[in-house]
Design a protein around this motif. Structure first.
Motif, PDB file in Angstrom:
ATOM      1  N   LYS A 152      -3.655 -23.025  12.580  1.00 30.36           N
ATOM      2  CA  LYS A 152      -3.922 -21.685  13.106  1.00 30.36           C
ATOM      3  C   LYS A 152      -5.389 -21.331  12.940  1.00 30.36           C
ATOM      4  O   LYS A 152      -6.060 -20.891  13.868  1.00 30.36           O
ATOM      5  CB  LYS A 152      -3.064 -20.643  12.352  1.00 30.36           C
ATOM      6  CG  LYS A 152      -1.668 -20.506  12.912  1.00 30.36           C
ATOM      7  CD  LYS A 152      -1.022 -19.173  12.550  1.00 30.36           C
ATOM      8  CE  LYS A 152      -0.943 -18.933  11.059  1.00 30.36           C
ATOM      9  NZ  LYS A 152       0.209 -18.200  10.580  1.00 30.36           N
ATOM     10  N   PHE A 153      -5.889 -21.540  11.708  1.00 31.02           N
ATOM     11  CA  PHE A 153      -7.259 -21.137  11.399  1.00 31.02           C
ATOM     12  C   PHE A 153      -8.256 -21.888  12.276  1.00 31.02           C
ATOM     13  O   PHE A 153      -9.142 -21.300  12.887  1.00 31.02           O
ATOM     14  CB  PHE A 153      -7.560 -21.394   9.919  1.00 31.02           C
ATOM     15  CG  PHE A 153      -8.931 -20.943   9.499  1.00 31.02           C
ATOM     16  CD1 PHE A 153      -9.126 -19.679   8.974  1.00 31.02           C
ATOM     17  CD2 PHE A 153     -10.036 -21.786   9.639  1.00 31.02           C
ATOM     18  CE1 PHE A 153     -10.397 -19.255   8.603  1.00 31.02           C
ATOM     19  CE2 PHE A 153     -11.305 -21.370   9.266  1.00 31.02           C
ATOM     20  CZ  PHE A 153     -11.479 -20.101   8.741  1.00 31.02           C
ATOM     21  N   SER A 155      -7.722 -23.611  15.057  1.00 33.92           N
ATOM     22  CA  SER A 155      -7.547 -23.347  16.475  1.00 33.92           C
ATOM     23  C   SER A 155      -8.193 -22.012  16.850  1.00 33.92           C
ATOM     24  O   SER A 155      -8.880 -21.900  17.865  1.00 33.92           O
ATOM     25  CB  SER A 155      -6.058 -23.366  16.801  1.00 33.92           C
ATOM     26  OG  SER A 155      -5.863 -23.060  18.143  1.00 33.92           O
ATOM     27  N   ASP A 156      -8.020 -20.995  15.995  1.00 37.39           N
ATOM     28  CA  ASP A 156      -8.660 -19.697  16.248  1.00 37.39           C
ATOM     29  C   ASP A 156     -10.181 -19.815  16.237  1.00 37.39           C
ATOM     30  O   ASP A 156     -10.873 -18.998  16.838  1.00 37.39           O
ATOM     31  CB  ASP A 156      -8.229 -18.671  15.178  1.00 37.39           C
ATOM     32  CG  ASP A 156      -6.801 -18.198  15.414  1.00 37.39           C
ATOM     33  OD1 ASP A 156      -6.249 -18.498  16.504  1.00 37.39           O
ATOM     34  OD2 ASP A 156      -6.225 -17.548  14.511  1.00 37.39           O
ATOM     35  N   ASN A 158     -11.762 -22.205  17.540  1.00 35.47           N
ATOM     36  CA  ASN A 158     -12.129 -23.041  18.685  1.00 35.47           C
ATOM     37  C   ASN A 158     -12.081 -24.545  18.448  1.00 35.47           C
ATOM     38  O   ASN A 158     -12.590 -25.310  19.264  1.00 35.47           O
ATOM     39  CB  ASN A 158     -13.537 -22.699  19.187  1.00 35.47           C
ATOM     40  CG  ASN A 158     -13.458 -21.746  20.343  1.00 35.47           C
ATOM     41  OD1 ASN A 158     -12.403 -21.629  20.983  1.00 35.47           O
ATOM     42  ND2 ASN A 158     -14.536 -21.052  20.611  1.00 35.47           N
TER      43      ASN A 158
END
Ligand code: ASP
Length: 582
Positions: A152-153, A155-156, A158
């Motif tokens: 999550k981290f 991917s957020d 980028n």
């Protein structure tokens, strides 16, 4: 239909409901008139009740069940008279009306309890049963939660998760490769990746800018408690970054994980040059949960007629606060401890600074009270403190002092497992001289960039060059490491040269990377975290096996599936592999 609820779900609010649950029989308690069964699944334990008076047949059937039978039970939720405050379902039980045995089970070879009676080898052999135990279930769930938070981290931020191949070219730098024969390419072999290093760099050349992968890596090394032949890395790479950008990004990821998983706010990460880590902590992965830094007494202690010191390159001291009371026995024990081959010390000198201001030492013959007081002042020791002194060669004495420091930290209770002290160790040497093969090796790997100020030294004094590399260390454990990479073909060739490669060898082994550097490679850098170790640390433990569903033992064996194993003659023939008879 097998269940309306899990075994961890029912509460006092559910009283009066008809429910159906399935799970494993943990305990059977037979009180004559009533039989209780604890039914377990991954979510918890629910008590089932069978009453002789209301349903004799059912009660008798329940009594016949064995541990670890798989059953489903249907009935009504009711309030327990004898509540168990220790578990979330402890206020209720199910008055069973229907019971179905879904599968029977042999008596397990060890108890499926938090504290099991099974030894390591037996637990490994029946790993699927070991994994039923709560502590292991928690570990595997923790692992999942961390992986999810990481995805999550990143991917957020980028980062893209991109898979890289597992069958790759063998590159003999670094650890030993696992190799795989190729059937279609006779006499040729793949290697399993020690890390996706070159591929992630190529992804930067391809413009993917921010990459990560939670990825299996393989290294054929001797094993220890914190090592496995296959292990998982959180592997990351970024383009258009300098060291600081990487550190800031991954400090944020680490901080996020601690907050999300343990609700702990980490302090800002210290940055410590490698040279300082060695001189003050005797280790490139210092545990900075406690002080007790190494003090250098060389100038004060040499040339006073004590040959042990006179013959040493360095005389190093540690001050243990308030430990002047250590007994003779404790000091003898430490002296023996330091002489162990793994530690490599030759002896231990002690000085006790008594509360009345006097000093007593094991070298009183050679040093006057004034000398000892000078040591005390140099090391900022106080009355009531114990000073321990070791002496030896530049080569090993810092690590001996570092090990002693850790041991004393443990004995003095200064290494609280619930306290986390992170730091970045930076400015490692780029190269390490190997006396056996008489050549330099890359301390990190051959793609690590020197610090810009040291570029020129690469040709003249390679041993002095500092690497633009960094390690993340928490509580004395190396959690991750990485570097800014070389992205210039010429510099990369120079690096290979310093490592003793001819131009031909470099092109033969790394031609694909060197070629890519000719087509617009952006400046880039990255890092990889040891995921298994990271998860173990988050749980305050250090045996990574407890956090891997199906680990190998100390000889690299999967004792459950019995691998590695012989293969059939037909398989060998297909591969054109001949065994040497032994
Ligand atoms: N590939 C390196 C390793 O496995 C980490 C890195 O430099 O990103 O240690």
């Amino acid at each position: 239909m097998y269940r309306t609820h899990t075994c961890g779900e029912l509460r006092i609010q559910n009283v009066g409901q008809q429910v159906l649950i399935s799970g494993w029989v943990q305990h059977i308690r037979d009180f004559g008139g009533t039989t209780f069964i604890d039914l377990r699944d991954r979510y918890g334990i629910t008590q089932l009740v069978f009453d002789m008076e209301t349903n004799k047949d059912l009660c008798e059937a329940a009594r016949k069940l064995g541990r670890e039978f798989v059953v489903s039970a249907e009935g009504m939720v009711r309030e327990r008279s004898n509540k168990n405050k220790n578990i979330p379902t402890g206020e209720v039980e199910i008055e069973v009306k229907k019971l179905k045995v879904l599968n029977s089970a042999q008596t397990p070879p060890f108890t499926i309890e938090n504290e099991t009676d099974g030894g390591e080898e037996l637990r490994m052999k029946y790993r699927y049963l070991d994994l039923r135990r709560n502590p292991l279930q928690h570990n595997i769930i923790l692992r999942h939660r961390m992986a999810l938070e990481i995805r999550k981290f990143l991917s957020d931020a980028n980062f893209l998760e991109i898979e890289t191949p597992y069958l790759i070219r063998s590159t003999p730098e670094g650890a030993r490769d696992f190799i795989v024969p190729s059937r279609m390419n006779e006499n040729q072999f793949y290697a399993l990746p020690q890390s996706p290093q070159t591929y992630k760099q190529l992804l930067m050349v391809s413009g993917f800018d921010r990459y990560f992968q939670i990825v299996r890596c393989f290294r054929d090394e001797d094993l220890r408690a914190d090592r496995q032949p296959e292990f998982t890395q959180i592997d990351c790479e970024m383009s258009f970054v300098e060291r600081e950008d990487v550190l800031v990004n991954f400090e944020a990821l680490t901080g996020h994980l601690f907050k999300a998983v343990r609700n702990i706010d980490l302090p800002p990460f210290l940055r410590m040059p490698y040279s300082e880590a060695i001189s003050l902590y005797g280790s490139d992965k210092p545990d900075i949960r406690f002080g007790m830094q190494i003090q250098n007494l060389t100038d004060l202690a040499k040339n006073k007629g004590f040959v042990v010191f006179d013959n040493a390159d360095q005389v190093l001291a540690l001050v243990v606060e308030g430990a002047a009371e250590y007994t003779r026995k404790q000091l003898d024990e430490l002296t023996e401890w330091i002489k162990r081959p793994q530690i490599g010390g030759t002896g231990l000198i002690w000085v006790k600074f008594a509360v009345d201001g006097s000093a007593k030492s094991s070298v009183d013959k050679f040093f006057t009270p004034d000398d000892l007081n000078n040591w005390k002042a140099k090391c900022n020791a106080a009355d009531g403190d114990l000073m321990l002194v070791v002496a030896g060669s530049n080569k090993n004495i810092f690590s001996v002092a570092g090990e002693l420091r850790l041991e004393l930290g443990t004995r003095q209770g200064l290494r609280n497992p619930d306290h986390f002290a992170p730091l970045w160790v930076v400015d490692f040497p780029l190269l390490e001289w190997d006396d056996d093969s008489k050549r330099f090796f890359a301390m990190h790997h051959p793609f690590t960039s020197p610090i810009a100020d040291d570029f020129a030294l690469l040709a003249t004094d390679p041993g002095k060059v500092r690497a633009n590399a960094y390690d993340l260390v928490i509580n004395g454990v190396e959690i991750g490491g990485g570097s800014i990479r070389i992205h210039d073909r010429n510099l990369q060739m120079q690096m290979f040269k310093a490592l003793g490669f001819t131009d031909e060898e470099a092109s033969a082994q790394f031609g694909f990377l060197l070629g890519a550097f000719e087509y617009g490679a952006p400046p880039h850098g990255g890092i990889a975290f040891g995921f298994d170790r990271f998860v173990a640390m988050m749980a305050g433990q250090n045996n990574i096996r407890e956090f891997i569903a199906f680990p190998k033992n100390n000889s690299g064996r999967d004792v459950m599936a019995d691998a590695p194993s012989a293969v059939s003659q037909q398989q060998l023939d297909e591969l054109k592999v001949k065994l040497i008879p032994r």
